[in-house]
Design an enzyme around this catalytic site. Structure first.
Site, PDB file in Angstrom:
ATOM      1  N   HIS A  79      11.952 -23.338  15.245  1.00 14.70           N
ATOM      2  CA  HIS A  79      13.397 -23.581  15.110  1.00 14.70           C
ATOM      3  C   HIS A  79      13.905 -24.693  16.041  1.00 14.70           C
ATOM      4  CE1 HIS A  79      12.926 -19.935  12.967  1.00 14.70           C
ATOM      5  NE2 HIS A  79      13.228 -19.085  13.927  1.00 14.70           N
ATOM      6  N   LYS A 114       6.367 -17.789   9.209  1.00 18.50           N
ATOM      7  CA  LYS A 114       5.725 -17.954  10.504  1.00 18.50           C
ATOM      8  C   LYS A 114       5.286 -16.594  11.041  1.00 18.50           C
ATOM      9  CE  LYS A 114       9.777 -17.749  13.440  1.00 18.50           C
ATOM     10  NZ  LYS A 114       9.451 -16.597  14.218  1.00 18.50           N
ATOM     11  N   ASP A 117      -4.273  -2.376  -1.806  1.00 18.20           N
ATOM     12  CA  ASP A 117      -4.704  -3.091  -0.613  1.00 18.20           C
ATOM     13  C   ASP A 117      -4.974  -4.540  -0.952  1.00 18.20           C
ATOM     14  OD1 ASP A 117      -5.062  -1.792   1.772  1.00 18.20           O
ATOM     15  OD2 ASP A 117      -6.715  -0.580   0.970  1.00 18.20           O
ATOM     16  N   LYS A 152      15.860 -14.074  25.080  1.00 15.55           N
ATOM     17  CA  LYS A 152      16.395 -12.802  24.597  1.00 15.55           C
ATOM     18  C   LYS A 152      17.140 -12.156  25.758  1.00 15.55           C
ATOM     19  CE  LYS A 152      13.340 -12.084  20.785  1.00 15.55           C
ATOM     20  NZ  LYS A 152      14.124 -12.387  19.568  1.00 15.55           N
ATOM     21  N   ARG A 210       0.846  -1.187   0.000  1.00 17.88           N
ATOM     22  CA  ARG A 210       0.000   0.000   0.000  1.00 17.88           C
ATOM     23  C   ARG A 210       0.887   1.244   0.000  1.00 17.88           C
ATOM     24  NH1 ARG A 210      -4.105  -0.433   4.695  1.00 17.88           N
ATOM     25  NH2 ARG A 210      -2.207   0.141   5.749  1.00 17.88           N
ATOM     26  N   LYS A 245      20.069 -22.723   7.264  1.00 17.84           N
ATOM     27  CA  LYS A 245      21.441 -22.471   7.730  1.00 17.84           C
ATOM     28  C   LYS A 245      22.320 -23.682   7.399  1.00 17.84           C
ATOM     29  CE  LYS A 245      19.950 -19.539  11.597  1.00 17.84           C
ATOM     30  NZ  LYS A 245      20.549 -18.216  11.548  1.00 17.84           N
ATOM     31  N   GLU A 283      19.947 -15.307  22.547  1.00 18.00           N
ATOM     32  CA  GLU A 283      20.148 -14.044  21.832  1.00 18.00           C
ATOM     33  C   GLU A 283      20.535 -12.974  22.841  1.00 18.00           C
ATOM     34  OE1 GLU A 283      17.454 -13.506  18.171  1.00 18.00           O
ATOM     35  OE2 GLU A 283      16.136 -14.182  19.767  1.00 18.00           O
TER      36      GLU A 283
HETATM   37  C1  BG6 Z   1      13.160 -15.390  14.277  1.00 22.58           C
HETATM   38  C2  BG6 Z   1      12.490 -14.896  15.525  1.00 22.58           C
HETATM   39  O1  BG6 Z   1      12.476 -16.495  13.754  1.00 22.58           O
HETATM   40  O2  BG6 Z   1      14.489 -15.772  14.570  1.00 22.58           O
HETATM   41  C3  BG6 Z   1      13.264 -13.773  16.156  1.00 22.58           C
HETATM   42  O3  BG6 Z   1      11.177 -14.455  15.223  1.00 22.58           O
HETATM   43  C4  BG6 Z   1      14.718 -14.152  16.330  1.00 22.58           C
HETATM   44  O4  BG6 Z   1      12.685 -13.391  17.399  1.00 22.58           O
HETATM   45  C5  BG6 Z   1      15.290 -14.704  15.042  1.00 22.58           C
HETATM   46  O5  BG6 Z   1      15.433 -13.007  16.740  1.00 22.58           O
HETATM   47  C6  BG6 Z   1      16.697 -15.208  15.214  1.00 22.58           C
HETATM   48  O6  BG6 Z   1      17.235 -15.604  13.990  1.00 22.58           O
HETATM   49  P1  BG6 Z   1      18.798 -15.774  13.810  1.00 22.58           P
HETATM   50  O7  BG6 Z   1      18.943 -16.356  12.439  1.00 22.58           O
HETATM   51  O8  BG6 Z   1      19.394 -14.427  13.974  1.00 22.58           O
HETATM   52  O9  BG6 Z   1      19.238 -16.716  14.880  1.00 22.58           O
END
Ligand code: BG6
Length: 501
Positions: free
Chosen positions: A255, A163, A98, A353, A56, A197, A231
């Protein structure tokens, strides 16, 4: 002469184009557009490859091309080359509108036809839905209504979805039903970028191309498995997506359970999508939840703390987060795989996180030797043997074992043997999205979870989320630490401890 089926030949996509919905989003700018350029730069896209953006915005084709150019300049992995860019830019189109807008979808159909005749895309198009799932029904219905899902004779149409694939089993089933009303299951490519990966693909190479690991890879030798995805970042500007979803739905459902399935599965009959699905599904179906969810699951939320020398706010202080939010930013679970190979071996999964540092790894931790001929003092400092698959950032593998300390007495201590991608290979690893977009264009579904896996993963997570919903708030942990003390206690009760990667 090289055999036409030689696996080492570069896999180059045939005539095709990609339509991205949600092209102004973060994912598109940081990952998708740069990946398309990197593929073009590596010579893996056909000369007439075309990229259509739909959003949009009041943009012309040239404005869109400029946005892509900036994204590529900022985020591409490979160097910028003007001639590659020029060729790619000629195939860029933008359709403003849209998702409700019939005129826009008619325009999209015309753009696709025009590209077929001008660029020779051959009627082959993938539609990438980089949009929140609430828009999936509308977008797929519009594609159907405007004839965009019907490929001309001999051509293909594919849907790529990101996702979250629902937020529980019921919503995932609903979503799958909506998508499958329009696309056959083989036409749907669900992105779990971890599967793209290199180090994750290498789990299968390691296990099934070698002779030395598999005999040990079972309950007779393995004490437990730890899968960590840590993370150091917080939620950044993603409050809208993250709040109410939380870490377990964000990354364990997809994951981490995929990593677990690859680690635990049996050898597939062939390296193809159907065989991989069959084996991963068997693992997910055999996953048993702990009886006492209170004792064997932990969730946490980051509190203010220090990270990289700077003071950082807690989750509840992040912009857009209500001070009463109960969303988890850390989750740890103990699962078991109830089959002959793994019965009784715990799989500990954790993610968070604002943890100590960014690291993803799978550690297969072995039992201690059943007997030692040495004095007990000789092995006081000996830990357990372990094989650690380092997914990121320091890609490779470590084998940890005991060795004699040089000297006159028998003293045995842990040492490690390392394999590092950077030292063993000169090629650098492509980004996950490069690999996955190329696979979509090639129609290679090996690295894409199918709807049955997605649903099975929700079956595992749903009771845990329900338990958490009924039971209080997540434990707080200071940013920059390794998560709540409850997670350490959870392992300590089993006589184990988390690795400090
Ligand atoms: C995503 C998540 O799928 O993967 C994020 O939604 C996350 O929250 C990310 O930060 C991490 O990906 P990578 O490849 O940096 O480990």
């Amino acid at each position: 002469m090289r055999d036409a089926r030689d696996r080492r030949l570069p896999r180059i996509a045939g005539p095709s184009g990609l339509v991205i919905f949600g092209v102004t989003g973060d994912l598109s700018r940081k990952k998708l557009m740069p990946a398309v350029y990197d593929l073009a730069n590596r010579g893996l896209l056909p000369p007439g490859f075309s990229l259509v953006g739909f959003a949009r915005r009041d943009w012309e084709d040239e404005d869109f091309a400029q946005v892509v150019r900036d994204a590529v300049r900022d985020h591409a992995r490979t160097p910028f080359r003007e001639e590659v860019w020029q060729q790619l830019a000629q195939g860029m189109r933008f359709v403003p509108g849209d998702f409700d807008d019939d005129t826009a979808f008619r325009q999209l159909r015309d753009a696709v036809q025009e590209l077929d005749s001008a660029r020779g895309t051959g009627g082959n198009f993938a539609f990438y839905l980089s949009v929140p799932p609430k828009f999936f029904p509308k977008v797929v219905q519009q594609l159907k209504k405007h004839g965009l899902t019907d490929a001309p004779e001999g051509a293909w149409r594919r849907a790529v979805i990101e996702k979250p694939f629902g937020h529980d089993l019921a919503s995932a089933r609903e979503l799958n039903a909506i998508v499958h009303e329009v696309f056959d299951p083989e036409q749907v490519f669900r992105i779990d970028h971890y599967l793209g990966k290199e180090t994750v693909q290498n789990i299968l190479a390691l296990r099934f191309a070698n002779q030395m690991y598999e005999p040990l890879w079972n309950r007779s030798y393995v004490d437990h498995v730890q899968i960590t995805m840590a993370e150091d970042i917080g939620i950044g500007g993603r409050a809208g997506y993250y709040d109410g979803i939380g870490s377990a739905r964000d990354v364990i459902q997809n994951h981490l359970l995929q990593l677990m399935a690859l680690t635990a599965m049996e050898e597939p009959a062939a390296f193809d999508a159907a065989s991989l699905l069959a084996e991963k599904l068997k693992v997910l179906r055999a996953v048993k939840l702990p009886e006492d969810l209170g004792a064997h699951t932990v969730r946490g939320q980051y509190a203010p703390g220090w990270q990289g020398g700077a003071k950082v706010p807690g989750y509840l202080q992040e912009e857009g987060i209500a001070p009463t939010s109960r969303t988890d930013t850390y989750a740890a679970l103990r699962l078991e795989v109830d089959n002959r190979r793994w019965a009784g071996v715990p799989f500990y999964l954790r993610t968070g996180k604002r943890l100590g540092r960014r690291v993803t790894e799978i550690a297969v931790v072995f039992q201690r030797a059943p007997h030692s001929p040495f004095d007990s003092t000789a092995t006081e400092e000996l830990g357990e043997n372990a094989i650690v698959i380092r997914v990121q950032p320091d890609e490779g593998m470590t084998v940890r074992f005991g060795s004699k300390v040089p000297g006159t007495s028998m003293e045995i201590r842990d040492v490690s043997m390392d394999f590092a991608y950077g030292e063993s290979f000169t090629e650098s690893s492509p980004e996950a999205y490069e690999r996955l977009i190329l696979d979509v264009l090639l129609g290679d579904a090996n690295l894409f979870p199918r709807h049955l896996e997605v649903e099975e993963s929700w079956r595992i997570l749903d009771p845990i989320e329900e338990y958490w919903d009924r039971n209080g708030r997540p434990a707080q942990y200071a940013s920059g630490t390794w998560g709540p003390g409850e997670a350490d206690e959870m392992l300590a009760r089993d006589g184990r401890s988390w690795r400090r990667p």
